[in-house]
Design a protein around this motif. Structure first.
Motif, short mmCIF file in Angstrom:
data_model
loop_
_atom_site.label_atom_id
_atom_site.label_comp_id
_atom_site.label_asym_id
_atom_site.label_seq_id
_atom_site.Cartn_x
_atom_site.Cartn_y
_atom_site.Cartn_z
N ILE A 1 -10.56 16.00 -6.97
CA ILE A 1 -11.84 15.43 -6.55
C ILE A 1 -11.66 14.74 -5.21
CG2 ILE A 1 -13.71 13.86 -7.15
CD1 ILE A 1 -12.90 14.20 -10.08
N VAL A 2 -12.45 15.14 -4.23
CA VAL A 2 -12.39 14.57 -2.88
C VAL A 2 -13.70 13.80 -2.64
CG1 VAL A 2 -12.15 15.06 -0.42
CG2 VAL A 2 -10.98 16.50 -2.11
N LYS A 3 -13.59 12.54 -2.34
CA LYS A 3 -14.79 11.74 -2.08
C LYS A 3 -14.46 10.59 -1.14
CE LYS A 3 -14.26 8.89 -6.25
NZ LYS A 3 -14.92 8.43 -7.50
N LYS A 4 -15.51 10.03 -0.56
CA LYS A 4 -15.35 8.88 0.32
C LYS A 4 -15.55 7.60 -0.47
CE LYS A 4 -16.48 10.88 4.81
NZ LYS A 4 -17.31 10.76 6.02
N GLU A 5 -14.66 6.64 -0.23
CA GLU A 5 -14.72 5.38 -0.94
C GLU A 5 -14.63 4.22 0.05
OE1 GLU A 5 -11.65 5.25 -3.84
OE2 GLU A 5 -12.62 6.69 -5.20
N ALA A 6 -15.32 3.14 -0.28
CA ALA A 6 -15.23 1.89 0.49
C ALA A 6 -15.11 0.77 -0.52
CB ALA A 6 -16.46 1.72 1.37
N ALA B 1 -4.52 8.67 -7.32
CA ALA B 1 -5.47 8.77 -6.21
C ALA B 1 -4.78 8.30 -4.94
CB ALA B 1 -6.72 7.94 -6.48
N LEU B 2 -4.98 9.01 -3.85
CA LEU B 2 -4.33 8.68 -2.59
C LEU B 2 -5.19 9.13 -1.43
CD1 LEU B 2 -1.41 11.21 -1.97
CD2 LEU B 2 -3.10 11.50 -3.74
N PRO B 3 -4.97 8.55 -0.23
CA PRO B 3 -5.75 8.96 0.94
C PRO B 3 -5.55 10.44 1.27
CG PRO B 3 -4.63 6.88 1.34
CD PRO B 3 -4.09 7.41 0.06
N LEU B 4 -6.57 11.04 1.88
CA LEU B 4 -6.52 12.45 2.21
C LEU B 4 -5.30 12.80 3.06
CD1 LEU B 4 -7.83 15.29 2.35
CD2 LEU B 4 -9.10 14.48 4.34
N ASP B 5 -4.98 11.98 4.06
CA ASP B 5 -3.85 12.28 4.94
C ASP B 5 -2.55 12.39 4.15
OD1 ASP B 5 -5.53 12.31 7.07
OD2 ASP B 5 -5.00 10.31 7.80
N GLU C 1 0.83 -1.21 0.00
CA GLU C 1 0.00 0.00 0.00
C GLU C 1 0.87 1.26 0.00
OE1 GLU C 1 -3.21 2.66 0.17
OE2 GLU C 1 -2.96 0.60 -0.56
N LYS C 2 1.98 1.25 0.75
CA LYS C 2 2.88 2.40 0.73
C LYS C 2 3.47 2.62 -0.66
CE LYS C 2 4.33 2.12 5.58
NZ LYS C 2 5.48 1.86 6.50
N LEU C 3 3.81 1.53 -1.34
CA LEU C 3 4.33 1.64 -2.69
C LEU C 3 3.28 2.23 -3.62
CD1 LEU C 3 6.48 1.13 -4.85
CD2 LEU C 3 5.63 -1.22 -5.04
N ARG C 4 2.03 1.80 -3.47
CA ARG C 4 0.96 2.34 -4.32
C ARG C 4 0.80 3.83 -4.10
NH1 ARG C 4 -3.81 4.21 -4.53
NH2 ARG C 4 -3.98 4.29 -2.26
N VAL C 5 0.87 4.28 -2.83
CA VAL C 5 0.73 5.70 -2.53
C VAL C 5 1.91 6.48 -3.11
CG1 VAL C 5 0.70 7.40 -0.67
CG2 VAL C 5 -0.69 5.34 -0.49
N SER D 1 -8.41 12.36 -5.63
CA SER D 1 -8.01 12.00 -6.99
C SER D 1 -7.69 13.28 -7.76
CB SER D 1 -9.11 11.23 -7.71
OG SER D 1 -9.48 10.07 -6.99
N VAL D 2 -6.68 13.21 -8.62
CA VAL D 2 -6.29 14.35 -9.44
C VAL D 2 -6.49 13.98 -10.90
CG1 VAL D 2 -4.41 15.90 -10.13
CG2 VAL D 2 -4.65 15.21 -7.73
#
Length: 383
Positions: free
Chosen positions: A268-273, A248-252, A72-76, A238-239
């Motif tokens: 674009i800021v949205k909540k995803e599950a 796309a990456l987490p808000l933090d 996950e860190k690599l993806r970010v 997401s940009v």
């Protein structure tokens, strides 16, 4: 009196329980014995190539969780590299007589979301200096806007007045020559709209802080997102650049990293599950599909689904069904020993996993006895 025949019928029905238990009664799925039986591993009809069974220890759960977190860190990091447009090539230098607007982005009061404090407008004097609160006179002439922002960020950090400060320096341009390159912010933010491009460029954190207004993201539906307990989303940024999502990456991660945007970007800021975990089996308190924004632990999914069903679940083991390169794996977490609780805290689930809680082996007998008991009571009443 009817007591004699009634209790005789109950005794007779109790003798029939082992026989009737083999009948096709409603069931919550296979039990622990059936799941772990050797024929299950090599299906004779070739429904799959072979079932790999593995007992998960605390060490294995920790290693597997570490691998998932590194992935996950690599993806970010890859998302950050894809979004980062580098410093603006149109970054002019500061001249004597320029009027600078200076703001500080920081995590005020130890909060989780940043706030912007506007320090005011400051002219660049003839000696090339600008006098700012807390740091005094700073030479800025001939520096680019990007470089002065970095310099001032270091100076304010050294003062220890603000928490993780990031300085924003803007040029007061009444002619609006930067308006055409603005960045559009949409989604679950307090103030969606365009953020004017600056001569030193725009960073994602600055754009998010301005759109969020120093507070947490606001769901599109209003102050309360109304999400059911079965859904735990994550806020994702997401940009969009040239009509395509570049990352796309987490808000933090968008707030704490220095990520330069490009002119005309759309944020674009949205909540995803996006992680869906089915919970199955007759031993589960609340079977169903549970959605998460980040990979939950087995303990998380047990807590949100109500845990094991009292007086019905087998405490011997909880199973996780996972496909790895088209090979089905049956991962077994022992729950009849204390270390199983620690394994559940460390074991991370991923999208596509299935959590299975088997019924206790005596539950089918209990079902038969309950049915026969009801039938016996009704028969005795009928007499």
């Amino acid at each position: 009196m009817m007591r004699g025949p009634f209790f005789c019928s109950l005794a007779f029905m109790a003798l029939l329980v082992p026989v009737l238990a083999g009948c096709d009664l409603p069931s919550g799925g296979p039990g622990v014995k059936e799941l772990t039986a050797q024929p299950q591993r090599q299906d004779s009809r070739r429904l799959f190539s072979g079932l790999v069974m593995q007992d998960i220890t605390l060490r294995e759960a920790t290693i597997m969780a570490g691998q998932m977190r590194e992935a996950e860190k690599l993806r970010v990091r890859q998302a950050i590299w894809a979004i980062d447009a580098g410093h603006s090539t149109r970054d002019p230098v500061i001249h004597v007589g320029d009027d600078l607007s200076v703001s500080i982005l920081s995590f005020a009061g130890g909060g989780d979301t940043p706030a912007i404090m506007k320090l005011g407008h400051f002219p660049v004097l003839r000696d090339g200096m600008v006098t700012l609160p807390y740091v005094g006179a700073v030479r800025v002439v001939s520096l680019t806007y990007a470089s002065i922002q970095q310099k001032l960020s270091r100076l304010y950090a050294a003062q220890r007045v603000f928490s993780h400060p990031s300085v924003i320096v803007q040029e007061e341009a009444p002619d609006g020559r930067w308006e055409a390159d603005s960045v559009l912010v949409l989604g679950e933010v307090k103030t969606p709209g365009e953020v004017r491009w600056q001569p030193g460029g725009l960073m994602l954190a600055h754009v998010l802080a301005e759109a969020m207004g120093g507070g947490p993201p606001v769901p599109a539906g209003g102050p309360s997102d109304g999400q059911p307990v079965s859904v735990r989303p994550e806020t994702v940024v997401s940009v969009v650049r040239h009509g395509q999502v570049v990352g796309a990456l987490p808000l933090d991660d968008g707030l704490v990293n220095d990520i330069h945007l490009a002119p005309h970007d759309r944020v674009i800021v949205k909540k995803e599950a996006s992680i869906r975990i089915p919970v199955l089996g007759g031993g589960a308190s609340r079977p169903g599909i549970y959605s998460f924004g980040t990979c939950p632990t087995l303990a998380d999914i047990l807590a949100i689904s109500g845990g094991l069903q009292r007086d019905a679940a087998s405490s011997r083991a909880i199973f996780v069904l996972r496909r790895d390169h088209d090979t089905p794996h049956l991962l077994k977490i022992r729950f009849d020993r204390t270390y199983g609780l620690f394994v559940a805290q460390s074991f991370l689930l991923e999208d596509g996993d299935v959590v299975y809680v088997a019924e206790s082996s005596w539950v089918p007998y209990f079902k038969v006895f309950s049915l026969m008991l009801q039938a016996g009571v009704l028969a005795s009443i009928a007499r």
